[in-house]
Each structure stands twice: as C-alpha cells, then as structure tokens.
Design a protein around this motif. Sequence first.
Motif, PDB file in Angstrom:
ATOM      1  N   THR A  91     -19.319   5.731  12.601  1.00 42.12           N
ATOM      2  CA  THR A  91     -20.770   5.964  12.551  1.00 42.12           C
ATOM      3  C   THR A  91     -21.223   5.808  11.111  1.00 42.12           C
ATOM      4  N   ARG A  92     -20.816   6.785  10.281  1.00 40.63           N
ATOM      5  CA  ARG A  92     -21.251   6.844   8.890  1.00 40.63           C
ATOM      6  C   ARG A  92     -20.885   5.606   8.087  1.00 40.63           C
ATOM      7  N   THR A  93     -19.588   5.261   8.105  1.00 41.23           N
ATOM      8  CA  THR A  93     -19.112   4.194   7.224  1.00 41.23           C
ATOM      9  C   THR A  93     -19.819   2.887   7.553  1.00 41.23           C
ATOM     10  N   ARG A  94     -19.939   2.609   8.829  1.00 42.44           N
ATOM     11  CA  ARG A  94     -20.543   1.347   9.242  1.00 42.44           C
ATOM     12  C   ARG A  94     -22.035   1.293   8.878  1.00 42.44           C
ATOM     13  N   SER A 143      -4.307  11.116   7.559  1.00 42.06           N
ATOM     14  CA  SER A 143      -5.613  10.870   6.965  1.00 42.06           C
ATOM     15  C   SER A 143      -5.592   9.834   5.848  1.00 42.06           C
ATOM     16  N   ARG A 144      -6.311   8.735   6.083  1.00 38.14           N
ATOM     17  CA  ARG A 144      -6.472   7.731   5.027  1.00 38.14           C
ATOM     18  C   ARG A 144      -7.399   8.246   3.935  1.00 38.14           C
ATOM     19  N   VAL A 145      -8.275   9.187   4.290  1.00 37.28           N
ATOM     20  CA  VAL A 145      -9.166   9.784   3.281  1.00 37.28           C
ATOM     21  C   VAL A 145      -8.327  10.595   2.292  1.00 37.28           C
ATOM     22  N   ALA A 146      -7.337  11.317   2.817  1.00 34.87           N
ATOM     23  CA  ALA A 146      -6.476  12.120   1.935  1.00 34.87           C
ATOM     24  C   ALA A 146      -5.745  11.219   0.951  1.00 34.87           C
ATOM     25  N   LEU A 198     -10.566  18.180   6.065  1.00 36.17           N
ATOM     26  CA  LEU A 198     -10.389  17.011   6.926  1.00 36.17           C
ATOM     27  C   LEU A 198     -10.269  17.388   8.393  1.00 36.17           C
ATOM     28  N   ARG A 199     -10.624  16.439   9.224  1.00 38.94           N
ATOM     29  CA  ARG A 199     -10.531  16.577  10.673  1.00 38.94           C
ATOM     30  C   ARG A 199      -9.069  16.425  11.111  1.00 38.94           C
ATOM     31  N   ILE A 200      -8.720  17.107  12.205  1.00 43.30           N
ATOM     32  CA  ILE A 200      -7.421  16.843  12.840  1.00 43.30           C
ATOM     33  C   ILE A 200      -7.555  15.511  13.562  1.00 43.30           C
ATOM     34  N   GLN A 201      -6.756  14.520  13.181  1.00 44.73           N
ATOM     35  CA  GLN A 201      -6.904  13.174  13.737  1.00 44.73           C
ATOM     36  C   GLN A 201      -6.075  13.062  15.016  1.00 44.73           C
ATOM     37  N   LEU A 202      -6.571  13.720  16.070  1.00 40.55           N
ATOM     38  CA  LEU A 202      -5.803  13.787  17.319  1.00 40.55           C
ATOM     39  C   LEU A 202      -5.480  12.408  17.877  1.00 40.55           C
ATOM     40  N   MET A 225     -14.107  -4.455   6.375  1.00 38.35           N
ATOM     41  CA  MET A 225     -13.249  -4.378   7.546  1.00 38.35           C
ATOM     42  C   MET A 225     -12.655  -3.006   7.820  1.00 38.35           C
ATOM     43  N   ARG A 226     -12.776  -2.563   9.064  1.00 38.00           N
ATOM     44  CA  ARG A 226     -12.057  -1.349   9.512  1.00 38.00           C
ATOM     45  C   ARG A 226     -11.115  -1.745  10.631  1.00 38.00           C
ATOM     46  N   HIS A 227      -9.869  -1.260  10.541  1.00 32.49           N
ATOM     47  CA  HIS A 227      -8.868  -1.620  11.554  1.00 32.49           C
ATOM     48  C   HIS A 227      -7.899  -0.460  11.763  1.00 32.49           C
ATOM     49  N   HIS A 269     -16.591  17.335   3.274  1.00 31.03           N
ATOM     50  CA  HIS A 269     -15.948  16.854   4.507  1.00 31.03           C
ATOM     51  C   HIS A 269     -16.407  15.410   4.701  1.00 31.03           C
ATOM     52  N   PRO A 270     -15.473  14.478   5.010  1.00 26.55           N
ATOM     53  CA  PRO A 270     -15.901  13.074   5.169  1.00 26.55           C
ATOM     54  C   PRO A 270     -16.637  12.814   6.481  1.00 26.55           C
ATOM     55  N   GLY A 271     -16.558  13.772   7.436  1.00 23.65           N
ATOM     56  CA  GLY A 271     -17.120  13.536   8.757  1.00 23.65           C
ATOM     57  C   GLY A 271     -16.227  12.596   9.538  1.00 23.65           C
ATOM     58  N   PRO A 272     -16.261  12.605  10.823  1.00 21.64           N
ATOM     59  CA  PRO A 272     -16.999  13.537  11.676  1.00 21.64           C
ATOM     60  C   PRO A 272     -16.356  14.935  11.680  1.00 21.64           C
ATOM     61  N   ILE A 273     -17.222  15.975  11.640  1.00 18.06           N
ATOM     62  CA  ILE A 273     -16.726  17.354  11.635  1.00 18.06           C
ATOM     63  C   ILE A 273     -16.400  17.759  13.068  1.00 18.06           C
ATOM     64  N   GLU A 296      -5.478   3.698   3.780  1.00 15.53           N
ATOM     65  CA  GLU A 296      -6.490   4.027   2.759  1.00 15.53           C
ATOM     66  C   GLU A 296      -7.915   3.871   3.291  1.00 15.53           C
ATOM     67  N   HIS A 297      -8.832   4.529   2.603  1.00 18.34           N
ATOM     68  CA  HIS A 297     -10.271   4.425   2.882  1.00 18.34           C
ATOM     69  C   HIS A 297     -10.947   4.523   1.506  1.00 18.34           C
ATOM     70  N   PRO A 298     -10.816   3.414   0.728  1.00 14.92           N
ATOM     71  CA  PRO A 298     -11.192   3.522  -0.689  1.00 14.92           C
ATOM     72  C   PRO A 298     -12.647   3.897  -0.960  1.00 14.92           C
ATOM     73  N   THR A 299     -13.603   3.370  -0.177  1.00 13.57           N
ATOM     74  CA  THR A 299     -14.999   3.713  -0.501  1.00 13.57           C
ATOM     75  C   THR A 299     -15.296   5.184  -0.196  1.00 13.57           C
ATOM     76  N   GLN A 300     -14.544   5.774   0.747  1.00 15.32           N
ATOM     77  CA  GLN A 300     -14.739   7.209   1.007  1.00 15.32           C
ATOM     78  C   GLN A 300     -14.278   8.024  -0.206  1.00 15.32           C
ATOM     79  N   ALA A 301     -13.120   7.661  -0.779  1.00 21.34           N
ATOM     80  CA  ALA A 301     -12.632   8.393  -1.955  1.00 21.34           C
ATOM     81  C   ALA A 301     -13.593   8.210  -3.135  1.00 21.34           C
TER      82      ALA A 301
HETATM   83  C1  NCD Z   1     -13.027   9.202   8.218  1.00 20.57           C
HETATM   84  C2  NCD Z   1     -12.297   7.981   8.701  1.00 20.57           C
HETATM   85  O1  NCD Z   1     -12.725   7.281   9.597  1.00 20.57           O
HETATM   86  O2  NCD Z   1     -11.262   7.741   8.108  1.00 20.57           O
HETATM   87  N1  NCD Z   1     -14.380   9.209   8.481  1.00 20.57           N
HETATM   88  C3  NCD Z   1     -15.237   8.477   7.705  1.00 20.57           C
HETATM   89  O3  NCD Z   1     -15.036   7.313   7.463  1.00 20.57           O
HETATM   90  N2  NCD Z   1     -16.292   9.117   7.212  1.00 20.57           N
HETATM   91  C4  NCD Z   1     -12.345  10.453   8.560  1.00 20.57           C
HETATM   92  C5  NCD Z   1     -12.130  10.803   9.995  1.00 20.57           C
HETATM   93  O4  NCD Z   1     -12.240   9.984  10.901  1.00 20.57           O
HETATM   94  O5  NCD Z   1     -11.787  11.968  10.214  1.00 20.57           O
END
Ligand code: NCD
Length: 308
Positions: free
Chosen positions: A57-60, A168-171, A223-227, A107-109, A263-267, A135-140
């Motif tokens: 949602t957010r990133t796109r 978590s790629r954000v971590a 961070l979210r639990i990435q179930l 690109m997201r994959h 929090h990067p979201g989604p919460i 990784e998720h460089p623009t989030q960092a």
């Molecule tokens: C994160 C993601 O997709 O890596 N969200 C985001 O881009 N804002 C974190 C997540 O999905 O928990």
Amino acid sequence: MKLSTRHLLGIKDLTKEDISLILSTAEQFKEVLQRPVKKVPSLRDVTIVNLFYENSTRTRMSFELAERRLSADTLNFTASSSSAAKGETLLDTVNNILSMKVDMVVMRHSASGAPHFLSKHIPAAIINAGDGINEHPTQALLDAFSMREKTGRLEGLKVAIIGDIMHSRVALSNIYLLGKMGAEVTVAGPPTLIPKYISESFGIRVEYNVKKALQWCDVANVLRIQLERQNQPLFSSLREYNIAYGINRRLLESLGKEIVIMHPGPINRGVELDSDVADGPFSIILNQVENGVAVRMAALYLLANRGN
Ligand code: NCD
C-alpha cells in the motif's frame, strides 16, 4: 554530487556519503512538498515502471506520488493481473516493458535477490522496493530521515528494532544504515525470531526482554510479525506475543523517560503495538509515511543522474 552506485539494490552497497546525499536531497524535496504547487519538472523526460510482484500500500503509493511530483511518466505493473500469471519469466516481462522505452524500474518481489538478478541483465536503473527477506532500502532511508528530523542526529543515537527480525527486510536495511551512520542498534524480540549470529555478524546487541530494550533506547522501531513468511509456528499465539513483547501505553509510562515510536506499517494493532501507542504522542508513524515521498523523490532524482 553523485551516488557511487547506478542502482539502489540495498543499503549494504551504499557509502556513508551516499546515504548523507540522499538524506540531504530529501530535505530539499520535503520543502518542495510544503509548497502550494508540490511539483518540480526534474524528471520530465524520464519514464518509470513500478513493478510490484508482492502486495503493497504505502511503498507503492509513495513511489507513484514521488514520481509524479518529479513530473516523470509512470507505468504500473501488478503481477496478479499480468502475464506473469500466464507463466512469463521475470526477465521476459521486464525486457518487454523496457522495449517500450522505459528508463527506470522500481521493483518489489517476494524472492530475495530478484532486483540484483535483474540488474545484471538489463540496462535500466533499478530501485529495490523490497525483496523477500533481504532489503528494503528506501524504508531504511525514510526511517533514518524521520529519526534525524525528530531527534536531530543519527551518530550515537540508540535505536531498538523490535519484533520479527528474522523475516524483516526493514530490519536488515535499518541495521546496515544505522551502522554506517554511527548509531547504536539493539534488536529485541522472541529468541525464535532473532537470527542466531546477528550480534557477531553486525556488531549489534540482542535483547530478549522488550522492557529492557525500551529502557536503553532513544528510538524504538517496531516491526510486524511477518506470518506470511513463516511456514512453521515460531511463537505460541498472537495474544501471548502481545503480552510478552507488545508495546502499550502502560509499558511506555513505566520507563520514566520519553522515547520515539516508529513502525514501517502495516501495523497489526493489538499485537506488536497497542492503539494507545500507535496513535499516541510519542509516535511518528505518520511522519514516516509523509517523509517517504521526499526520500523516494531524492532516490529517483539521484539515480536518474540529476545531481550536480
Ligand atoms: C514493510 C515491507 O513490506 O517490507 N512495509 C512497508 O514497506 N512499509 C514491512 C511489513 O510488511 O511488515
């Protein structure tokens, strides 16, 4: 000034100077975004495709808005409604899009390393908008921008990253970035969600007691639990996770000091963060989202080689 890389695949490949350049360029774009006319002509002759093979949602939306604010032409690709669903390979899809004269790929994959693979086979500049658990460089970068904006510094800042560190790629992007910029990092959460040798590998602390991590830090990035990335249960239940590792107002008030909550979201409300914290006075979660547009404008602008 120019970036030392042609692509933005990960924070791992950036120098401290690259990171500083992106953050200072983002400050200028943030100023543009406060104006009545929030648009500049910088990328008027550039065409960008947003290639999303995974939900977002957010990133796109943030990338799309950043591209439009820079006056770029944009194309959107969603895997579920494309010929990828008919068996076309990633490389074929991208080469077909590029033959329509597209200059940059965001690109997201779900596969870690997918943008790195593409970068070896296509001429366009690539921005990684999240690859699997890598990784998720623009989030960092937007996290760093927001931390610095709120606290005035990155050097010496104590940042706790709390939750599902393993998936978590954000971590990982935050750990690379904060290390390069001289911040101190503690990762905290259940032992099953923290990679075994992370402390030695990255020179960071590990803490299994969330209250202790909160007492230590200036900023908590939760961070979210990435179930969706866990194929076997790694903790007992979401309710018990909330009791042992969730952050609520009462816990924050017991610290006897103020910390910044991110929090990067989604919460997942009521799991890693309770609503009284997510919407509370210490939270800068919506500032992070706002800053994301300026930071992505900076990354796109610099990768299109428009820096002086
Ligand atoms: C994160 C993601 O997709 O890596 N969200 C985001 O881009 N804002 C974190 C997540 O999905 O928990």
